[in-house]
Scaffold this active site. Sequence first.
Site, PDB file in Angstrom:
ATOM      1  N   LYS A 289       9.224  -4.009  14.120  1.00 24.25           N
ATOM      2  CA  LYS A 289       9.738  -3.413  12.888  1.00 24.25           C
ATOM      3  C   LYS A 289      10.765  -2.326  13.199  1.00 24.25           C
ATOM      4  CE  LYS A 289       5.656  -4.039   9.916  1.00 24.25           C
ATOM      5  NZ  LYS A 289       4.652  -3.313   9.103  1.00 24.25           N
TER       6      LYS A 289
ATOM      7  N   GLU B   9      10.083  -5.940   3.735  1.00 22.04           N
ATOM      8  CA  GLU B   9      10.232  -7.285   3.169  1.00 22.04           C
ATOM      9  C   GLU B   9       9.870  -7.295   1.689  1.00 22.04           C
ATOM     10  OE1 GLU B   9       8.752  -7.939   7.492  1.00 22.04           O
ATOM     11  OE2 GLU B   9       8.436  -6.519   5.866  1.00 22.04           O
TER      12      GLU B   9
ATOM     13  N   GLU C 112      -4.690 -10.393  14.600  1.00 23.64           N
ATOM     14  CA  GLU C 112      -4.257  -9.014  14.386  1.00 23.64           C
ATOM     15  C   GLU C 112      -5.415  -8.058  14.631  1.00 23.64           C
ATOM     16  OE1 GLU C 112      -0.924  -7.853  11.467  1.00 23.64           O
ATOM     17  OE2 GLU C 112      -2.756  -7.224  10.433  1.00 23.64           O
TER      18      GLU C 112
ATOM     19  N   GLY D  68      -5.173  -4.489   5.454  1.00 20.22           N
ATOM     20  CA  GLY D  68      -4.494  -5.577   4.760  1.00 20.22           C
ATOM     21  C   GLY D  68      -5.137  -6.929   4.944  1.00 20.22           C
ATOM     22  N   ARG D  69      -5.502  -7.254   6.169  1.00 18.71           N
ATOM     23  CA  ARG D  69      -6.044  -8.597   6.446  1.00 18.71           C
ATOM     24  C   ARG D  69      -7.473  -8.753   5.951  1.00 18.71           C
ATOM     25  NH1 ARG D  69      -5.052  -5.487  10.717  1.00 18.71           N
ATOM     26  NH2 ARG D  69      -6.654  -4.987  12.258  1.00 18.71           N
TER      27      ARG D  69
ATOM     28  N   HIS E   1      -4.116 -37.248  13.085  1.00 20.04           N
ATOM     29  CA  HIS E   1      -2.926 -38.031  13.374  1.00 20.04           C
ATOM     30  C   HIS E   1      -1.804 -37.154  13.921  1.00 20.04           C
ATOM     31  CE1 HIS E   1      -4.575 -41.630  11.382  1.00 20.04           C
ATOM     32  NE2 HIS E   1      -5.181 -40.739  10.619  1.00 20.04           N
TER      33      HIS E   1
ATOM     34  N   LYS F  97       0.824  -1.206   0.000  1.00 14.38           N
ATOM     35  CA  LYS F  97       0.000   0.000   0.000  1.00 14.38           C
ATOM     36  C   LYS F  97       0.858   1.256   0.000  1.00 14.38           C
ATOM     37  CE  LYS F  97      -3.678  -0.101   2.542  1.00 14.38           C
ATOM     38  NZ  LYS F  97      -4.571  -0.112   3.725  1.00 14.38           N
TER      39      LYS F  97
END
Length: 532
Positions: A499, A215, A353, A266-267, A384, A209
């Site tokens: 960050k 990253e 978040e 974002g999420r 399992h 954005k």
Amino acid sequence: MQFQDFSVHAAVGKLAALARTPHDLTAAGGLTAQRLGEMKASFCGFDLLYATQRVTPEVLDALQELADEAGLIAAYTAMRQGEVLNRIEGYACENRQVLHTASRDVFADPPMEPEASAKARRELEKLRIFLDELADGTLVNAEGKSFTTMVQVGIGGSDLGPRALYMALRAYALPGRSARFIANVDPDDVAEVLSGLDLSRTLFNVVSKSGSTLETLTNEHLVRARLVQEGLDPARHVVAVTGEGSPMDDPAKYLRSFYMEDYIGGRYSATSMVGLVSLGFALGFAAIMEILRGAHAVDRGAADPDIRANLPLLMAMLGIWNHNFLKHATVAVLPYSQALSRFPAHLQQCDMESNGKSVTRQGKAVGWQTGPVVWGEPGTNGQHAFYQLIHQGTEVVPAEFIGFRQSQYGLDLNVEGTGSQQKLIANMLAQSLALALGRHNDNPARCFPGNRPNSVLIADRLTPHAMGALLAIYEHRIVFQGFCWNINSFDQEGVQLGKILATRLLDLISGRTASTEANPLEESLLKQAGIG
């Protein structure tokens, strides 16, 4: 919109009293055929079977009262209409609207927030044109060949939701089209994703954005370097999804730019250009419109104030019952669909978040539990692995099973009288019953205590429409809970400190910070880790 503390609602005291003697699923008559029929909600193609929750009609009535007292539907409607709900009163904050629903309100006339929906329509039209050019051969590589792969470069909400949806819907991919994803700043992630790719027929979709995500920018530089190394022009192979006017909104560097808005977190952005560009490339425009239609149907249905009819609201209130009143700290989301293998990972971000907060919307410390720990893996693999703990461990883990009556590909074979899809669903339903009922045995190691609350969410088939609906069901469940707890589900201040510290450590490693200005503790940590 005025929000009140969770603790002031009269229904909270009523629910606390009911929680002292919750419904016993293991008692005689605790789980009957009649109860199974009565505790079922049908909504937008999904059925929620919740008779295996520790609730009674009285509990459901009290949860309805809580939803009404907390004004959850009014808050949800205000959100869709564009009220500024991403805020903390009296403190610096993002102070934004919350309009992820506008990206799929493009079917409404009139839409709930006309300006935001008009922007969404414009971006969809840009995307349609882009996809048409790819399909008709107008947009090709330098050799005149079509593009076959799109690699999305992003992190957090720019990766988890789009990746989960793509993996869920790969069965519907266009012939010769696929998507891949790069998120981790770990260079091995980039190397693995790029290995075996024909870069000359690959597009890279860089999603940020602000155009400054550490990253993502680092990985973009790695990708561009590889393209140049292969003799390819990055400007013909890289598209951007970014904020209008950001450093990435640059036609000299990017083949196309699509816009994302500040009012879509974002999420919650998988149904915006953040997800739709790569999904559209891989699945086609018609499929992404079906995703949007499925989500839009849920958006409309989630405005129903009746918790027994409104499935996201019901799931939210059942979650509050389990977390705040029965005191269960986690919830396991267990899809009995390999296609949904990354959906729990998306929900981990979307839920934790959003609701991992400890201050109210008024900036005061909360006096009640907020978001639970969310986790999960697909069945039957999980049976399992960790089901031992959820059946017999000391920690009670409420479970949310997700399943489909039919497979996506229709490739199945009867073995010993049943097909694989029938075996899959039988396992899911058996786990639901086993958790609820338990089993007595004279050997204590073989006793199952039961009374482990769970529910089953089931639909016919995992299609683009169903995936859009499923995504929106969980988005609204999360939002309703945040409204009820009087917290801001739309910021993420908790990710900032790490960050900042990482940037300081990188400045030390690179020499940008002089030794005289260095923090001794940070210097020592790097030294002890053998870095720098």
